[in-house]
Design an enzyme around this catalytic site. Sequence first.
Site, PDB file in Angstrom:
ATOM      1  N   CYS A 175      10.284 -20.924-108.902  1.00  0.00           N
ATOM      2  CA  CYS A 175      11.295 -21.696-108.161  1.00  0.00           C
ATOM      3  C   CYS A 175      12.698 -21.373-108.687  1.00  0.00           C
ATOM      4  O   CYS A 175      12.969 -21.492-109.887  1.00  0.00           O
ATOM      5  CB  CYS A 175      11.008 -23.192-108.300  1.00  0.00           C
ATOM      6  SG  CYS A 175      12.346 -24.240-107.710  1.00  0.00           S
TER       7      CYS A 175
ATOM      8  N   CYS B 115      14.357 -24.326-110.465  1.00  0.00           N
ATOM      9  CA  CYS B 115      13.768 -24.560-111.792  1.00  0.00           C
ATOM     10  C   CYS B 115      14.326 -23.559-112.792  1.00  0.00           C
ATOM     11  O   CYS B 115      14.585 -23.899-113.959  1.00  0.00           O
ATOM     12  CB  CYS B 115      12.244 -24.442-111.737  1.00  0.00           C
ATOM     13  SG  CYS B 115      11.394 -25.849-111.003  1.00  0.00           S
TER      14      CYS B 115
ATOM     15  N   ASP C 183      27.384 -24.718-105.102  1.00  0.00           N
ATOM     16  CA  ASP C 183      26.580 -23.915-104.186  1.00  0.00           C
ATOM     17  C   ASP C 183      27.131 -22.489-104.160  1.00  0.00           C
ATOM     18  O   ASP C 183      28.347 -22.272-104.124  1.00  0.00           O
ATOM     19  CB  ASP C 183      26.613 -24.532-102.784  1.00  0.00           C
ATOM     20  CG  ASP C 183      25.535 -23.971-101.870  1.00  0.00           C
ATOM     21  OD1 ASP C 183      24.606 -24.736-101.514  1.00  0.00           O
ATOM     22  OD2 ASP C 183      25.629 -22.784-101.502  1.00  0.00           O
TER      23      ASP C 183
ATOM     24  N   HIS D 282      10.541 -30.397-110.985  1.00  0.00           N
ATOM     25  CA  HIS D 282      10.294 -29.731-109.698  1.00  0.00           C
ATOM     26  C   HIS D 282       9.637 -30.698-108.719  1.00  0.00           C
ATOM     27  O   HIS D 282       8.500 -31.130-108.915  1.00  0.00           O
ATOM     28  CB  HIS D 282       9.408 -28.498-109.866  1.00  0.00           C
ATOM     29  CG  HIS D 282       9.200 -27.778-108.564  1.00  0.00           C
ATOM     30  ND1 HIS D 282      10.142 -26.932-108.019  1.00  0.00           N
ATOM     31  CD2 HIS D 282       8.185 -27.828-107.665  1.00  0.00           C
ATOM     32  CE1 HIS D 282       9.710 -26.470-106.858  1.00  0.00           C
ATOM     33  NE2 HIS D 282       8.527 -27.004-106.613  1.00  0.00           N
TER      34      HIS D 282
ATOM     35  N   ASN E 119      18.529 -31.515 -96.738  1.00  0.00           N
ATOM     36  CA  ASN E 119      17.725 -30.872 -95.708  1.00  0.00           C
ATOM     37  C   ASN E 119      16.271 -30.877 -96.164  1.00  0.00           C
ATOM     38  O   ASN E 119      15.974 -30.521 -97.305  1.00  0.00           O
ATOM     39  CB  ASN E 119      18.198 -29.434 -95.486  1.00  0.00           C
ATOM     40  CG  ASN E 119      19.633 -29.370 -95.004  1.00  0.00           C
ATOM     41  OD1 ASN E 119      20.066 -30.215 -94.233  1.00  0.00           O
ATOM     42  ND2 ASN E 119      20.376 -28.374 -95.459  1.00  0.00           N
TER      43      ASN E 119
ATOM     44  N   GLY F 267      16.543 -26.883 -91.976  1.00  0.00           N
ATOM     45  CA  GLY F 267      17.465 -25.991 -92.670  1.00  0.00           C
ATOM     46  C   GLY F 267      17.213 -25.841 -94.148  1.00  0.00           C
ATOM     47  O   GLY F 267      18.010 -25.215 -94.845  1.00  0.00           O
TER      48      GLY F 267
ATOM     49  N   HIS G  59      13.091 -26.942-103.652  1.00  0.00           N
ATOM     50  CA  HIS G  59      13.248 -27.815-104.821  1.00  0.00           C
ATOM     51  C   HIS G  59      14.263 -28.846-104.351  1.00  0.00           C
ATOM     52  O   HIS G  59      15.386 -28.479-103.966  1.00  0.00           O
ATOM     53  CB  HIS G  59      13.756 -27.006-106.021  1.00  0.00           C
ATOM     54  CG  HIS G  59      13.938 -27.787-107.292  1.00  0.00           C
ATOM     55  ND1 HIS G  59      13.369 -27.414-108.496  1.00  0.00           N
ATOM     56  CD2 HIS G  59      14.649 -28.906-107.553  1.00  0.00           C
ATOM     57  CE1 HIS G  59      13.724 -28.270-109.439  1.00  0.00           C
ATOM     58  NE2 HIS G  59      14.516 -29.186-108.900  1.00  0.00           N
TER      59      HIS G  59
ATOM     60  N   HIS H 181      17.074 -31.157-103.303  1.00  0.00           N
ATOM     61  CA  HIS H 181      18.498 -31.113-103.653  1.00  0.00           C
ATOM     62  C   HIS H 181      19.301 -31.921-102.648  1.00  0.00           C
ATOM     63  O   HIS H 181      18.951 -31.996-101.473  1.00  0.00           O
ATOM     64  CB  HIS H 181      19.032 -29.681-103.735  1.00  0.00           C
ATOM     65  CG  HIS H 181      18.705 -28.822-102.549  1.00  0.00           C
ATOM     66  ND1 HIS H 181      17.475 -28.247-102.368  1.00  0.00           N
ATOM     67  CD2 HIS H 181      19.456 -28.434-101.489  1.00  0.00           C
ATOM     68  CE1 HIS H 181      17.464 -27.540-101.258  1.00  0.00           C
ATOM     69  NE2 HIS H 181      18.663 -27.646-100.690  1.00  0.00           N
TER      70      HIS H 181
ATOM     71  N   HIS I 111      23.039 -31.929-101.101  1.00  0.00           N
ATOM     72  CA  HIS I 111      24.323 -31.239-100.972  1.00  0.00           C
ATOM     73  C   HIS I 111      25.423 -32.299-100.998  1.00  0.00           C
ATOM     74  O   HIS I 111      25.354 -33.280-100.237  1.00  0.00           O
ATOM     75  CB  HIS I 111      24.440 -30.529 -99.618  1.00  0.00           C
ATOM     76  CG  HIS I 111      23.452 -29.433 -99.379  1.00  0.00           C
ATOM     77  ND1 HIS I 111      23.791 -28.098 -99.470  1.00  0.00           N
ATOM     78  CD2 HIS I 111      22.138 -29.458 -99.018  1.00  0.00           C
ATOM     79  CE1 HIS I 111      22.724 -27.354 -99.164  1.00  0.00           C
ATOM     80  NE2 HIS I 111      21.711 -28.159 -98.884  1.00  0.00           N
TER      81      HIS I 111
END
Length: 114
Positions: A6, A9, A32, A48, A87, A93, A98, A100, A102
């Site tokens: 990952c 990770c 990002d 994870h 997402n 999308g 993993h 997250h 945004h």
Amino acid sequence: MSDPSCLFCRIVKGEIPAKLVHETPDVIAFRDINPQAPVHVLVIPREHIESTGALTEAHEALSGKLLVAAAEVARKEGLDSFRAVSNTGADAGQSVFHLHVHVLGGRSFTWPPG
Ligand code: DGP
């Protein structure tokens, strides 16, 4: 707990570099690589977890920590208005599996998103 295949990770472990903006014992936040706004930061659990859709009651505390970290990032970046988006699934999308959030800010946004 950690998946060696990952990408995120590997960022948590420091194997892949990232521009960290915030970290706690459970969560890290980094910029990002392909920003969609003047501020675009990803907030992730160190653990994870595949996506928001994989969360269970066992993750209640961690989920709160993710949102608090998103707010901390927004404060650090001086954002009054921002989007916090997770997402979930390829059709929505998600490209990195993993979990997250945004944090996007520094410009105006339309609703609904595309
Ligand atoms: P999503 O498409 O919602 O799964 O978001 C994944 C985000 O991860 C996407 O906006 C680009 C970002 N990303 C992909 N690879 C890397 C990387 O190696 N480093 C950083 N900092 N961000 C990455």
